[in-house]
Write a protein that holds these residues in place. Sequence first.
Motif, PDB file in Angstrom:
ATOM      1  N   ALA A 177      -7.404  -4.132   7.701  1.00  0.00           N
ATOM      2  CA  ALA A 177      -7.742  -3.530   6.405  1.00  0.00           C
ATOM      3  C   ALA A 177      -9.209  -3.777   6.056  1.00  0.00           C
ATOM      4  O   ALA A 177      -9.912  -2.867   5.589  1.00  0.00           O
ATOM      5  CB  ALA A 177      -6.839  -4.089   5.315  1.00  0.00           C
ATOM      6  N   THR A 189      -3.884  -7.922  -0.104  1.00  0.00           N
ATOM      7  CA  THR A 189      -2.921  -7.409   0.873  1.00  0.00           C
ATOM      8  C   THR A 189      -1.845  -8.450   1.173  1.00  0.00           C
ATOM      9  O   THR A 189      -0.646  -8.145   1.194  1.00  0.00           O
ATOM     10  CB  THR A 189      -3.639  -7.006   2.172  1.00  0.00           C
ATOM     11  OG1 THR A 189      -4.614  -6.004   1.877  1.00  0.00           O
ATOM     12  CG2 THR A 189      -2.662  -6.466   3.203  1.00  0.00           C
ATOM     13  N   LEU A 217      -9.822  -8.036  -0.629  1.00  0.00           N
ATOM     14  CA  LEU A 217      -8.877  -7.090  -0.039  1.00  0.00           C
ATOM     15  C   LEU A 217      -7.828  -7.822   0.787  1.00  0.00           C
ATOM     16  O   LEU A 217      -6.633  -7.516   0.714  1.00  0.00           O
ATOM     17  CB  LEU A 217      -9.619  -6.068   0.822  1.00  0.00           C
ATOM     18  CG  LEU A 217      -8.764  -5.028   1.551  1.00  0.00           C
ATOM     19  CD1 LEU A 217      -7.898  -4.252   0.569  1.00  0.00           C
ATOM     20  CD2 LEU A 217      -9.647  -4.074   2.346  1.00  0.00           C
ATOM     21  N   SER A 237      -7.273  -0.175  -1.514  1.00  0.00           N
ATOM     22  CA  SER A 237      -8.155  -0.342  -0.362  1.00  0.00           C
ATOM     23  C   SER A 237      -9.628  -0.439  -0.733  1.00  0.00           C
ATOM     24  O   SER A 237     -10.471  -0.663   0.143  1.00  0.00           O
ATOM     25  CB  SER A 237      -7.947   0.825   0.610  1.00  0.00           C
ATOM     26  OG  SER A 237      -8.055   2.066  -0.080  1.00  0.00           O
TER      27      SER A 237
END
Length: 218
Positions: free
Chosen positions: A37, A65, A61, A54
């Motif tokens: 990611a 996640t 991030l 995103s």
Amino acid sequence: MLTAADVYPPFGLRVVAGPLELRGLTDELLLELCAVAEAGIHDPDEMPFYVPWSTAPAGQLSRNTAAYHWGKRATFSPDDFCLDLAVLLDGRVIGAQGVAARDFPVTRTGETGSWLGREHQGRGLGTAVRRAFCELLFDHLGFEEITSAAFLDNPASLAVSRKVGYRPTAVTRKRRREGELALNQGLVLTPGTFVRGEVPVEVTGAGAVRSFIGLVPA
């Protein structure tokens, strides 16, 4: 002695289709997924997701996640679950594929969602992953219907769904980013419209997951 899969059966789920695999998202695989990611999923000017998760800053991030997937594990129940699997190509994590369902023992339906790292897009992998995942859902986990959706300005996702056999339903209006309207195409797949792949799909660990989502093991 108990294993992690005994406590959380999705950890023991494995779907193999040639060089592609879908595996239960353990913490080890989750760390690899976070790195994918961070490396990028889409162009900064684009937004394929309902929630623009995103776009979080580097570092944040990964934390977001991981926290999302940890939270879904903690609240998993037959009446409300997200079954998320890591997607691997030749043993390397390249993205994620999942399904969200409510009241599943009664409705037997759920909405699929997926993403691949940018370097793995445009190679037909998304279609192969979705086909393997839908075969898992229909043939092993008792699904009778699968839904999905994609924004009209995301032709790549819509093309994958079309190749797999999803049929269009309603178009809805959604707020995507702050002050931005986007048109979202609904999709539905049934066993009768499902276009299977040519690569054999091998599934292990599905019986325990069936019980975990409220069904009798096959």
